[in-house]
Design a protein around this motif. Structure first.
Motif, short mmCIF file in Angstrom:
data_model
loop_
_atom_site.label_atom_id
_atom_site.label_comp_id
_atom_site.label_asym_id
_atom_site.label_seq_id
_atom_site.Cartn_x
_atom_site.Cartn_y
_atom_site.Cartn_z
N SER A 31 48.08 32.18 -48.67
CA SER A 31 49.09 32.29 -50.10
C SER A 31 48.66 31.79 -51.03
CB SER A 31 49.80 30.59 -49.52
OG SER A 31 48.27 29.71 -48.88
N THR A 32 47.69 32.50 -51.66
CA THR A 32 47.21 32.32 -53.29
C THR A 32 47.38 33.58 -53.51
OG1 THR A 32 45.68 30.77 -52.19
CG2 THR A 32 44.99 31.19 -53.90
N ALA A 33 47.75 33.27 -54.76
CA ALA A 33 47.44 34.97 -55.72
C ALA A 33 46.24 34.43 -56.26
CB ALA A 33 48.78 34.47 -56.80
N MET A 34 46.05 35.99 -57.02
CA MET A 34 44.27 35.88 -57.13
C MET A 34 44.80 37.45 -58.44
SD MET A 34 43.04 34.85 -55.07
CE MET A 34 41.29 34.78 -56.23
N GLY A 55 49.78 40.84 -50.95
CA GLY A 55 49.16 42.39 -51.54
C GLY A 55 50.75 43.87 -52.70
N GLY A 56 51.85 42.93 -51.92
CA GLY A 56 53.12 44.01 -52.36
C GLY A 56 53.59 43.68 -53.43
N SER A 57 52.45 42.92 -54.58
CA SER A 57 53.07 43.62 -56.30
C SER A 57 51.51 43.30 -56.65
CB SER A 57 53.79 42.16 -56.40
OG SER A 57 55.19 42.43 -55.41
N THR A 69 41.75 49.50 -59.44
CA THR A 69 42.80 49.16 -58.35
C THR A 69 42.40 47.72 -57.70
OG1 THR A 69 42.84 52.06 -57.75
CG2 THR A 69 43.96 49.71 -56.47
N ILE A 70 43.81 46.99 -58.04
CA ILE A 70 43.28 45.70 -57.21
C ILE A 70 43.52 45.64 -55.69
CG2 ILE A 70 43.78 43.14 -57.38
CD1 ILE A 70 43.93 43.68 -59.94
N SER A 71 43.09 45.37 -54.54
CA SER A 71 43.38 45.11 -53.44
C SER A 71 42.79 43.95 -52.73
CB SER A 71 42.81 46.78 -52.45
OG SER A 71 41.89 46.52 -52.21
N ARG A 72 43.66 43.42 -52.10
CA ARG A 72 43.24 42.59 -50.45
C ARG A 72 43.51 42.27 -49.69
NH1 ARG A 72 46.52 37.51 -53.08
NH2 ARG A 72 45.49 36.09 -51.05
N ASP A 73 42.09 41.85 -48.71
CA ASP A 73 42.13 42.38 -47.30
C ASP A 73 42.41 40.51 -47.07
OD1 ASP A 73 41.94 42.17 -45.00
OD2 ASP A 73 40.23 43.29 -45.35
#
Length: 127
Positions: A31-34, A55-57, A69-73
């Motif tokens: 629940s944290t924007a990065m 990671g949808g936006s 490219t930015i991504s998150r897990d």
């Protein structure tokens, strides 16, 4: 409190690639924007890109669009920055940052809205 630790920086030739990681701890990461920022010597810190909770936006600055490219897990509490086609002008200290108050699906582009910062990792691109 959120702790952020970046890794993956280094020296690379122009045209090469690096993958930065930012491991987060201390709060619900999902629940944290990065965001990823960078700061070159003598310059202000600038936004590279940002990603919302899921990671949808994702937002990219024009100067990295198509190359980074930015991504998150969220299962690993980690956000990534894949950097391809690196240029000497990409040389900087790269920081990840967390905004714990962002609403869902919102990318945060203003530096002042971020609450927590990592210590940074150096990326040097040689010509």
């Amino acid at each position: 409190q959120v702790q952020l630790v970046e890794s993956g920086g280094g020296l690379v030739q122009a045209g090469g690639s690096l993958r930065l990681s930012c491991a987060a701890s201390g709060r619900s990461f999902s629940s944290t924007a990065m965001g990823w920022f960078r700061q070159a010597p003598g310059k202000e810190r600038e936004l590279v890109g940002a990603i919302d909770w899921t990671g949808g936006s994702i937002y990219y600055a024009d100067y990295v669009k198509g190359r980074f490219t930015i991504s998150r897990d969220n299962a690993k509490n980690t956000v990534y920055l894949q950097m391809n086609s690196l240029k000497p002008e990409d040389t900087a200290v790269y920081y990840c940052a967390a905004d714990v108050d962002a609403r869902p699906l919102r990318v945060v582009v203003r530096l002042s809205e971020y609450d927590y910062w990592g210590q940074g990792t150096q990326v040097t691109v040689s010509s």
